[in-house]
Design a protein around this motif. Structure first.
Motif, mmCIF file in Angstrom:
data_model
loop_
_atom_site.group_PDB
_atom_site.id
_atom_site.type_symbol
_atom_site.label_atom_id
_atom_site.label_comp_id
_atom_site.label_asym_id
_atom_site.label_seq_id
_atom_site.Cartn_x
_atom_site.Cartn_y
_atom_site.Cartn_z
ATOM 1 N N UNK A 1 0.687 -0.923 -0.210
ATOM 2 C CA UNK A 1 0.344 -0.030 0.331
ATOM 3 C C UNK A 1 1.030 1.524 -0.059
ATOM 4 N N UNK A 2 0.383 2.295 -0.153
ATOM 5 C CA UNK A 2 0.670 3.855 -0.126
ATOM 6 C C UNK A 2 0.770 4.355 1.053
ATOM 7 N N UNK A 3 1.272 4.874 1.665
ATOM 8 C CA UNK A 3 1.475 4.969 3.170
ATOM 9 C C UNK A 3 1.066 6.747 3.644
ATOM 10 N N UNK A 4 1.081 7.010 4.398
ATOM 11 C CA UNK A 4 1.745 8.254 4.955
ATOM 12 C C UNK A 4 1.545 8.150 6.725
ATOM 13 N N UNK A 5 2.480 8.953 7.168
ATOM 14 C CA UNK A 5 3.006 8.384 8.668
ATOM 15 C C UNK A 5 3.667 9.809 9.057
ATOM 16 N N UNK A 6 2.264 10.507 9.590
ATOM 17 C CA UNK A 6 2.334 11.870 10.653
ATOM 18 C C UNK A 6 2.738 11.908 11.936
ATOM 19 N N UNK A 7 3.896 12.637 12.291
ATOM 20 C CA UNK A 7 3.924 12.998 13.856
ATOM 21 C C UNK A 7 3.449 14.335 14.491
ATOM 22 N N UNK A 8 3.305 14.024 15.845
ATOM 23 C CA UNK A 8 3.060 15.555 15.865
ATOM 24 C C UNK A 8 1.692 16.197 15.433
ATOM 25 N N UNK A 9 0.370 15.203 15.556
ATOM 26 C CA UNK A 9 -0.757 15.667 14.900
ATOM 27 C C UNK A 9 -1.583 16.290 15.822
ATOM 28 N N UNK A 10 -1.894 17.270 15.971
ATOM 29 C CA UNK A 10 -2.616 17.960 17.004
ATOM 30 C C UNK A 10 -4.219 19.082 16.575
ATOM 31 N N UNK A 11 -4.426 19.133 15.601
ATOM 32 C CA UNK A 11 -5.409 20.092 15.493
ATOM 33 C C UNK A 11 -6.030 19.543 14.310
ATOM 34 N N UNK A 12 -7.052 20.035 13.591
ATOM 35 C CA UNK A 12 -7.635 19.894 12.243
ATOM 36 C C UNK A 12 -6.708 19.585 11.500
ATOM 37 N N UNK A 13 -5.850 21.273 11.350
ATOM 38 C CA UNK A 13 -4.910 22.122 10.502
ATOM 39 C C UNK A 13 -3.525 21.242 10.094
ATOM 40 N N UNK A 14 -3.189 20.224 11.489
ATOM 41 C CA UNK A 14 -2.330 19.215 11.125
ATOM 42 C C UNK A 14 -3.126 17.460 10.876
ATOM 43 N N UNK A 15 -4.302 17.488 10.554
ATOM 44 C CA UNK A 15 -4.759 17.001 9.986
ATOM 45 C C UNK A 15 -4.822 16.846 8.788
ATOM 46 N N UNK A 16 -5.316 17.804 8.076
ATOM 47 C CA UNK A 16 -5.495 17.936 6.746
ATOM 48 C C UNK A 16 -3.804 18.229 5.927
ATOM 49 N N UNK A 17 -2.991 18.786 6.709
ATOM 50 C CA UNK A 17 -1.599 18.886 6.045
ATOM 51 C C UNK A 17 -1.437 17.543 6.060
ATOM 52 N N UNK A 18 -1.229 16.734 7.052
ATOM 53 C CA UNK A 18 -1.097 15.026 6.432
ATOM 54 C C UNK A 18 -1.565 14.043 5.668
#
Length: 178
Positions: free
Chosen positions: A107-124
């Motif tokens: 699969x393709x993958x997106x892995x992100x740390x430091x997710x604190x708000x909707x803006x961070x989720x959108x960026x990820x």
């Protein structure tokens, strides 16, 4: 962790995905799908746990969803895993998260740390979301634009082109200008 799943769910719904939440032994899993993509979003307690568990978690979820993947046919080739965590992770962990994203096995993958708000989720989730801001273009006076960009051509040739002169007339003007 469930608040990150909720924010992810909201972003994907706004992006046109169908979503549903199911439970894995380690917590909720968000399943999402649109006309061309399907995927799974999972939240981990911290970056260290994400790095240790992402492969086992993805294998377990893929196994439990194998029949849905078979029904998806071509879409199964465009499957994503989204691994998120609230903790920011240190420099080394963030480098290793980038390595997860480069692993295209299965699969393709997106892995992100430091997710604190909707803006961070959108960026990820940007690779999964449509462009939300349409470009705003002012009206262009094409005749003036053509004149501006053709200053090295004879003026009569440009005038002839803009007036809709025949191809043979334009060729005569070209030959005359040489």
């Amino acid at each position: 962790m469930t608040d990150i799943i909720e924010m992810t769910k909201q972003q994907l719904v706004e992006g046109g995905y169908s979503v549903r939440v199911t439970d894995d032994r380690d917590g909720p899993v968000l399943l999402f799908e649109n006309d061309s993509v399907l995927g799974f979003a999972v939240c981990f307690p911290d970056a260290e746990n994400l790095l240790e568990q992402w492969q086992l978690t993805s294998q377990r979820i893929l196994k439990s969803e194998q029949f849905a993947l078979r029904r998806a046919e071509r879409k199964a080739w465009n499957a994503y895993f989204v691994f998120l965590t609230r903790s920011p992770g240190d420099y080394g962990e963030n480098i290793m998260l980038g390595g997860i994203e480069e692993d295209l096995v299965g699969t393709r993958k997106i892995a992100r740390a430091g997710i604190n708000d909707a803006e961070d989720v959108c960026a990820a989730l940007l690779p999964l979301l449509t462009i939300r801001n349409e470009p705003r273009l002012d009206a262009v006076d094409m005749r003036a634009e053509i004149r501006l960009r053709t200053t090295e051509l004879p003026r009569e040739l440009v005038d002839g082109f803009l007036s809709g002169a025949s191809e043979s007339s334009l060729m005569q003007l070209l030959e005359k200008g040489q």
